[in-house]
Design a protein around this motif. Structure first.
Motif, short mmCIF file in Angstrom:
data_model
loop_
_atom_site.label_atom_id
_atom_site.label_comp_id
_atom_site.label_asym_id
_atom_site.label_seq_id
_atom_site.Cartn_x
_atom_site.Cartn_y
_atom_site.Cartn_z
N LYS A 58 196.59 100.16 56.62
CA LYS A 58 197.82 100.12 57.52
C LYS A 58 197.79 99.04 58.55
O LYS A 58 196.78 98.99 59.31
N GLY A 59 198.69 98.04 58.88
CA GLY A 59 198.69 97.17 59.96
C GLY A 59 197.60 95.99 59.70
O GLY A 59 197.27 95.35 60.67
N ALA A 60 196.88 95.89 58.57
CA ALA A 60 195.96 94.87 58.10
C ALA A 60 196.82 93.57 58.52
O ALA A 60 197.95 93.26 57.99
N ALA A 95 202.21 95.75 51.18
CA ALA A 95 202.24 97.14 51.41
C ALA A 95 200.53 97.57 51.58
O ALA A 95 199.89 97.30 50.95
N PRO A 96 200.70 98.68 52.56
CA PRO A 96 199.32 99.37 52.71
C PRO A 96 199.26 100.14 51.32
O PRO A 96 200.04 100.55 50.79
N GLY A 97 197.88 100.62 51.13
CA GLY A 97 197.49 101.38 50.32
C GLY A 97 196.66 100.85 49.19
O GLY A 97 196.04 99.52 49.34
N SER A 98 196.87 101.33 47.97
CA SER A 98 195.99 100.95 46.84
C SER A 98 196.84 99.67 46.07
O SER A 98 198.18 100.03 45.70
N HIS A 99 196.34 98.88 45.64
CA HIS A 99 196.75 97.72 44.70
C HIS A 99 195.59 97.33 43.67
O HIS A 99 194.57 97.27 43.91
N ARG A 100 196.14 97.05 42.40
CA ARG A 100 195.21 96.68 41.31
C ARG A 100 195.50 95.33 40.84
O ARG A 100 196.50 94.87 40.57
N ILE A 101 194.31 94.60 41.40
CA ILE A 101 194.32 92.93 41.35
C ILE A 101 193.31 92.37 40.44
O ILE A 101 192.28 93.07 40.22
N ASN A 102 193.66 91.44 39.72
CA ASN A 102 192.88 90.80 38.68
C ASN A 102 191.69 89.89 39.57
O ASN A 102 192.03 89.74 40.73
N LEU A 103 190.48 89.75 38.84
CA LEU A 103 189.34 89.27 39.45
C LEU A 103 189.48 87.86 39.45
O LEU A 103 190.10 87.42 38.17
N GLU A 104 188.80 86.93 40.08
CA GLU A 104 188.71 85.47 40.08
C GLU A 104 190.09 84.95 39.55
O GLU A 104 190.37 84.35 38.68
N GLN A 173 210.54 102.12 48.26
CA GLN A 173 209.26 102.44 47.47
C GLN A 173 208.08 102.34 48.56
O GLN A 173 207.69 101.58 49.45
N TYR A 174 207.23 103.35 48.30
CA TYR A 174 206.13 103.67 49.41
C TYR A 174 204.89 103.82 48.54
O TYR A 174 204.81 104.18 47.65
N THR A 175 203.83 103.25 49.30
CA THR A 175 202.55 103.18 48.90
C THR A 175 201.55 103.77 50.07
O THR A 175 201.91 103.23 51.06
N PHE A 176 200.68 104.70 50.19
CA PHE A 176 199.80 105.09 51.27
C PHE A 176 198.56 104.92 51.28
O PHE A 176 198.19 104.77 50.37
N GLU A 177 198.10 104.57 52.33
CA GLU A 177 196.51 104.55 52.69
C GLU A 177 195.75 105.58 52.09
O GLU A 177 196.32 106.82 52.06
N LYS A 178 194.59 105.65 51.56
CA LYS A 178 193.60 106.53 51.33
C LYS A 178 193.42 107.53 52.38
O LYS A 178 193.56 107.05 53.74
N ASP A 179 193.64 108.96 52.15
CA ASP A 179 193.41 109.89 53.05
C ASP A 179 194.89 110.11 54.04
O ASP A 179 194.70 110.77 55.01
#
Length: 345
Positions: A58-60, A95-104, A173-179
């Motif tokens: 969050k806040g990155a 958004a903060p939280g998890s994102h599934r991103i492809n490599l390279e 739509q919301y996504t949250f940081e781990k913990d």
């Protein structure tokens, strides 16, 4: 003596010009070097393409996100993503939280994937008009316990004049940081509400209704009408309140019954004992009957001009407004006919 001074002055001017040119050239050179930061070429993404789940705090900042992508093998250099982010204002919406991103992949593709809600593994969607109880169910499905959610609703910080979170959980739509805790998640929804332009006007409202009452009106508008009819529904509500007529809004009874998706309301249902039943009670219910979106809040603040006192949806996409009770009854007969014929299914 004057000639010597003039020559010296010219030399100083020439020196300054050369210095400025050199500095400008140096800055240009640095920028040129930055613009060619190592970047992967545009990659064709297929189902079997390798990917990784990254966590955005969050806040990155843009540079922090760039470094995370680089360290996880997504982009070829942190500088390439940072440049892409600086040149695209949408990067502020990552958004903060998890994102599934492809490599390279290229920096531009990385930004597109960060903005793609389908690539957020744990995405929580709050729909316009949802009840607090439904939001609570979504939070439990997300991974919080029932007791955590209930405790959070009791402990959350609310705007002045509000005693409950109903109506303040902004649809988004919301996504949250781990913990992230349940309290932090719910507070984020309320804070998101407070950042909406129309919500801010609702909270600052100081005319004949309180902010709580205005938000309650918005929630009824959200539940009762199609978006295109919001401002007319709003006018009916204000006209009825002004004349001292009971609102008789079906949505308030559905809220009491926790009945979703049923357009029919029996006469027996209108007799339910509840302060939210606007068939039995005059005026507004004691609070919102759901969480309205921006359009409904805008309609509450800007009702259409008209003398309508009644409205009814006789068929999907066909909501009619009138000031005549006789006309309303004619349309009600048409509605009943269409309902029995299965038009609303």
């Amino acid at each position: 003596m004057k000639n010597v001074q003039n020559v010296e002055g010219i030399r100083r001017v020439l020196f300054s010009v050369v210095l400025i040119f050199s500095l400008t050239l140096g800055i240009f050179t640095i920028r040129s070097q930055d613009s060619s930061a190592p970047d992967y070429p545009f990659a064709q993404i297929i189902e079997s393409s390798p990917d990784v789940v990254i966590e955005i705090p969050k806040g990155a900042t843009g540079s922090q996100i760039a470094q995370i992508l680089f360290e996880n093998g997504v982009v070829k250099s942190a500088a390439s993503y940072f440049q892409a982010a600086v040149g695209d204002e949408r990067s502020q919406k990552v958004a903060p939280g998890s994102h599934r991103i492809n490599l390279e992949i290229s920096a531009e593709q990385a930004l597109e994937q960060l903005l793609d809600p389908k690539r957020i593994p744990n995405l929580l969607k709050i729909f316009e008009g949802e009840w607090k109880s439904e939001v609570g169910q979504s939070l439990v499905a997300y991974g919080f316990t029932q007791s955590q959610v209930e405790s959070a609703f009791r402990s959350v910080l609310l705007p002045k004049g509000f005693k409950d979170a109903e109506g303040l959980l902004f649809p988004a739509q919301y996504t949250f940081e781990k913990d992230t805790s349940a309290l932090e998640a719910i507070q984020q929804m309320i804070d998101r509400f407070g950042s909406d332009a129309w919500a801010q006007r609702i909270l600052a409202y100081k005319n004949e209704f309180t902010p709580l009452e205005m938000l309650t009106i918005a929630s009824i508008i959200q539940a009762e009408g199609e978006t295109k009819a919001f401002t007319k529904v709003s006018r009916v509500i204000f006209n009825r309140l002004e004349k001292g007529m009971p609102l008789q809004m079906d949505a308030t009874v559905h809220y009491v019954m926790k009945s979703r998706g049923n357009i029919f309301l029996s006469t027996r249902s209108t007799l339910l004992k509840s302060p939210y039943n606007t068939y039995r009670n005059g005026g507004l219910p004691p609070g919102p009957i759901g969480n309205p979106g921006s359009a409904a809040m805008s309609a509450a603040l800007n009702p259409a001009a008209g003398d309508w006192l009644y409205f009814i949806t006789v068929a999907p996409e066909d909501t009619r407004f009138t000031s005549s009770f006789d006309q309303f009854n004619e349309w009600k007969a048409l509605y009943t006919k269409n309902r029995k014929a299965g038009v609303f299914k």
